[in-house]
Scaffold this motif. Structure first.
Motif, PDB file in Angstrom:
ATOM      1  N   ASP A  50      66.781  55.924  77.010  1.00 58.17           N
ATOM      2  CA  ASP A  50      65.648  55.387  77.777  1.00 58.17           C
ATOM      3  C   ASP A  50      66.100  54.240  78.672  1.00 58.17           C
ATOM      4  O   ASP A  50      65.735  54.154  79.843  1.00 58.17           O
ATOM      5  CB  ASP A  50      64.559  54.873  76.815  1.00 58.17           C
ATOM      6  N   ALA A  82      58.153  48.410  73.849  1.00 57.35           N
ATOM      7  CA  ALA A  82      57.255  49.564  73.956  1.00 57.35           C
ATOM      8  C   ALA A  82      57.321  50.409  72.697  1.00 57.35           C
ATOM      9  O   ALA A  82      56.301  50.882  72.189  1.00 57.35           O
ATOM     10  CB  ALA A  82      57.629  50.395  75.174  1.00 57.35           C
ATOM     11  N   ARG A  83      58.519  50.585  72.176  1.00 55.26           N
ATOM     12  CA  ARG A  83      58.673  51.386  70.964  1.00 55.26           C
ATOM     13  C   ARG A  83      58.015  50.700  69.780  1.00 55.26           C
ATOM     14  O   ARG A  83      57.431  51.340  68.917  1.00 55.26           O
ATOM     15  CB  ARG A  83      60.154  51.613  70.668  1.00 55.26           C
ATOM     16  N   ARG A  85      55.442  48.710  69.848  1.00 60.86           N
ATOM     17  CA  ARG A  85      53.985  48.835  69.948  1.00 60.86           C
ATOM     18  C   ARG A  85      53.526  50.242  69.598  1.00 60.86           C
ATOM     19  O   ARG A  85      52.439  50.445  69.080  1.00 60.86           O
ATOM     20  CB  ARG A  85      53.534  48.465  71.364  1.00 60.86           C
ATOM     21  N   ALA A  86      54.379  51.214  69.932  1.00 67.53           N
ATOM     22  CA  ALA A  86      53.989  52.596  69.679  1.00 67.53           C
ATOM     23  C   ALA A  86      54.128  52.979  68.209  1.00 67.53           C
ATOM     24  O   ALA A  86      53.513  53.937  67.758  1.00 67.53           O
ATOM     25  CB  ALA A  86      54.841  53.538  70.527  1.00 67.53           C
TER      26      ALA A  86
ATOM     27  N   LEU B 125      58.327  55.973  80.712  1.00 68.88           N
ATOM     28  CA  LEU B 125      59.286  54.877  80.734  1.00 68.88           C
ATOM     29  C   LEU B 125      59.038  53.946  81.895  1.00 68.88           C
ATOM     30  O   LEU B 125      59.258  52.749  81.816  1.00 68.88           O
ATOM     31  CB  LEU B 125      60.701  55.440  80.859  1.00 68.88           C
ATOM     32  N   SER B 128      57.000  51.206  81.069  1.00 63.08           N
ATOM     33  CA  SER B 128      57.569  50.206  80.173  1.00 63.08           C
ATOM     34  C   SER B 128      58.265  49.099  80.925  1.00 63.08           C
ATOM     35  O   SER B 128      58.552  48.052  80.376  1.00 63.08           O
ATOM     36  CB  SER B 128      58.546  50.870  79.208  1.00 63.08           C
ATOM     37  N   ARG B 134      52.258  46.944  80.164  1.00 70.58           N
ATOM     38  CA  ARG B 134      51.661  48.111  79.528  1.00 70.58           C
ATOM     39  C   ARG B 134      52.747  48.929  78.863  1.00 70.58           C
ATOM     40  O   ARG B 134      53.816  49.130  79.423  1.00 70.58           O
ATOM     41  CB  ARG B 134      50.938  48.975  80.569  1.00 70.58           C
ATOM     42  N   ALA B 135      52.449  49.364  77.725  1.00 71.42           N
ATOM     43  CA  ALA B 135      53.481  50.096  76.997  1.00 71.42           C
ATOM     44  C   ALA B 135      53.141  51.567  76.941  1.00 71.42           C
ATOM     45  O   ALA B 135      52.004  51.936  76.687  1.00 71.42           O
ATOM     46  CB  ALA B 135      53.581  49.561  75.570  1.00 71.42           C
ATOM     47  N   PRO B 136      54.124  52.396  77.169  1.00 70.58           N
ATOM     48  CA  PRO B 136      53.871  53.807  76.967  1.00 70.58           C
ATOM     49  C   PRO B 136      53.853  54.107  75.486  1.00 70.58           C
ATOM     50  O   PRO B 136      54.497  53.408  74.714  1.00 70.58           O
ATOM     51  CB  PRO B 136      55.073  54.472  77.625  1.00 70.58           C
ATOM     52  N   THR B 137      53.162  55.107  75.130  1.00 74.15           N
ATOM     53  CA  THR B 137      53.221  55.507  73.726  1.00 74.15           C
ATOM     54  C   THR B 137      54.189  56.652  73.614  1.00 74.15           C
ATOM     55  O   THR B 137      54.218  57.545  74.447  1.00 74.15           O
ATOM     56  CB  THR B 137      51.834  55.939  73.221  1.00 74.15           C
ATOM     57  N   GLY B 138      54.948  56.589  72.557  1.00 71.03           N
ATOM     58  CA  GLY B 138      55.905  57.659  72.312  1.00 71.03           C
ATOM     59  C   GLY B 138      56.968  57.742  73.371  1.00 71.03           C
ATOM     60  O   GLY B 138      57.315  58.819  73.844  1.00 71.03           O
ATOM     61  N   ALA B 139      57.471  56.593  73.811  1.00 67.66           N
ATOM     62  CA  ALA B 139      58.474  56.583  74.870  1.00 67.66           C
ATOM     63  C   ALA B 139      59.822  57.010  74.340  1.00 67.66           C
ATOM     64  O   ALA B 139      60.777  56.280  74.338  1.00 67.66           O
ATOM     65  CB  ALA B 139      58.559  55.194  75.472  1.00 67.66           C
ATOM     66  N   SER B 140      59.843  58.219  73.891  1.00 67.55           N
ATOM     67  CA  SER B 140      61.085  58.693  73.298  1.00 67.55           C
ATOM     68  C   SER B 140      61.622  59.869  74.089  1.00 67.55           C
ATOM     69  O   SER B 140      60.908  60.799  74.413  1.00 67.55           O
ATOM     70  CB  SER B 140      60.805  59.100  71.848  1.00 67.55           C
TER      71      SER B 140
END
Lengths: 192, 288
Positions: A50, A82-83, A85-86, B125, B128, B134-140
């Motif tokens: 990422d 971000a991770r 928070r998720a 991403l 991010s 703001r955060a993405p969810t599941g940024a994998s």
């Protein structure tokens, strides 16, 4: 008398590292920062990927205004944040884990070390990410506050403040842990 | 103002605080992580500008013969040079020989937009890195094809009585030699103490020999097998000493030191104490 001469300087030019340079030179750095920021081992490859995807996208905007590692740290921090928070809330699980005894008589040293490592991880998880980063770099990696400030792009005073706050959280966590262990020892009749 | 580290000998840290801090590990990627992530990036970064193979580091330029698809070809160890945080991270890198590497050219050129991946996180991403946080969810990003390395299983099994006692009991009750099975895992009900001791000793001999040969992964597996087969180990101290030696050779220095400090505190007079102290001065050996 000194004669002043105009010296023609080479034109100031931003030497922007290439993507390949950054990947080659700083892959380990990014990996390490992400790990210290609490990205679980199993997710480190994904998170590092990422980071470098963002690096690839944002590289044209990087003007060399800071060290590449400071820039990479910023991106890594946002990816880790971000991770975090998720991720589902883990506090309840962690609180339960505090009740798990470390049976030093029936577990090997590897397990014992893993137990302390898990507790350390839990203590770090309780810290806000900025404080966690400062604490990990200072207490675990042995960096100075000045170095941390340079890597994170904030003042040394801010780092010192984060360190103090993070340390309070760490010590409170360990004190709570000690109290529970003492209480358990008491209820065991002091056998251990 | 200069803060003192909690781990400093003259700090006011408690014993438990020190133990937690001493348990830290040194997070390093494994040998093939660099190449694996690179390969996955290449899958995502398509529509790249013109190829310029000279801009690629030699280590990532494909070389014939190509490995099987999706595989990581082991290559000669490569030193990647010093990094900023803490010292030198020498790594052996598996070179991924796919022609897509030739597509990458980042030097002095603007990277193109990221192509969508098989996973949906590329656009997430972007969020991010926005200043609004703001955060993405599941940024994998999880392209297929990269297998995670198995980790050593958790260890359990320190005996309630001293090692000397157990060895003594087992040896006294051992009626005859022979019948040793190294690979087999004995059933607790069937095996008597003596045969278990022989089998456990054989596993440890095997691990020791593998360490001497430099077959560190094999040694790691053998020790894991020993932990799993003999949770109530009779030869616990020997196993722990070998584990510490193995960790040092694998470059897992912090873990080795952490184990060693606990070992020496618990068993200061162990016949293996000297071995543990020696292991701490062992240099890292590349895995075979």
């Amino acid at each position: 008398m000194t004669k002043l001469r105009l010296v023609q300087r080479p034109e100031a030019r931003v030497v922007r590292p290439t993507f390949v340079d950054l990947y080659r030179d700083h892959f380990d750095f990014v990996w390490r920062v992400l790990a210290r920021l609490g990205v679980p081992d199993r997710d480190l490859a994904d998170a590092t990927q990422d980071v470098f995807m963002v690096v690839h996208k944002k590289l044209p905007e990087f003007e060399g205004e800071c060290r590449p590692t400071t820039w990479l740290y910023g991106i890594s921090f946002r990816v880790a944040s971000a991770r975090r928070r998720a991720a589902p809330a883990r506090r309840e699980v962690l609180d339960d884990a505090l009740h798990e005894p470390t049976n030093e008589r029936s577990e090997g040293l590897v397990a014992e070390a893993a137990h302390y490592r898990r507790l350390l991880s839990e203590a770090l998880d309780r810290m806000p990410l900025e404080q966690r980063a400062a604490f990990a770099m200072f207490e675990l990696d042995g960096m100075t506050a000045a170095d941390i400030a340079e890597h994170t792009g904030v003042s040394e005073g801010t780092i010192n403040s984060r360190l103090r706050l993070a340390r309070q959280i760490f010590r409170r966590f360990v004190a709570r842990l000690s109290a529970r262990e003492a209480s358990r020892s008491g209820s065991d009749g002091g056998e251990r | 103002m200069i803060l003192k580290r909690l781990a400093d000998p003259d700090s006011d840290a408690t014993e438990l605080e020190r133990r937690l801090l001493a348990s830290r590990t040194d997070p390093k990627p494994r040998a093939n992580d660099r190449a694996a992530v690179w390969q996955r990036l290449m899958l995502g970064l398509t529509e790249l500008p013109e190829a310029d193979p000279t801009s690629l580091p030699d280590e990532l330029v494909p070389s014939a013969p190509a490995p099987s698809a999706g595989g990581m070809a082991p290559s000669a160890p490569l030193a990647w040079g010093p990094l900023v945080l803490s010292g030198v991270f020498g790594l052996s890198v598996g070179v991924v020989a796919t022609t897509s590497f030739f597509l990458l050219s980042g030097r002095e050129s603007s990277p193109p937009p990221l192509a969508p991946l098989s996973s949906p996180s590329a656009s997430a991403l972007d969020a991010s890195i926005e200043p609004n946080g703001r955060a993405p969810t599941g940024a994998s990003v999880s392209p297929p094809g990269v297998a995670s390395e198995p980790s050593a299983p958790a260890t359990r099994g320190v005996p309630n009585v001293s090692q000397e006692e157990r060895v003594g009991q087992a040896v006294r009750s051992a009626p005859h030699p022979g019948g040793e099975s190294v690979a087999g895992v004995p059933s607790a009900s069937a095996a008597n103490a003596a045969s278990r001791l022989r089998q456990e000793a054989a596993l440890l001999r095997q691990a020791r020999e593998q360490i001497r040969r430099g077959s560190l992964d094999e040694a790691s597996n053998t020790l894991a097998k020993s932990r799993s087969a003999f949770p109530d180990s009779t030869l616990l101290q020997e196993r722990e000493a070998l584990t510490i030696e193995l960790y040092m050779l694998q470059g897992r220095t912090l873990e080795a030191q952490s184990l060693a400090s606990v070992f020496l505190a618990k068993y200061p007079h162990s016949p293996h104490a000297a071995q543990v102290r020696r292991a701490l001065h062992t240099e890292q050996r590349p895995a075979h």
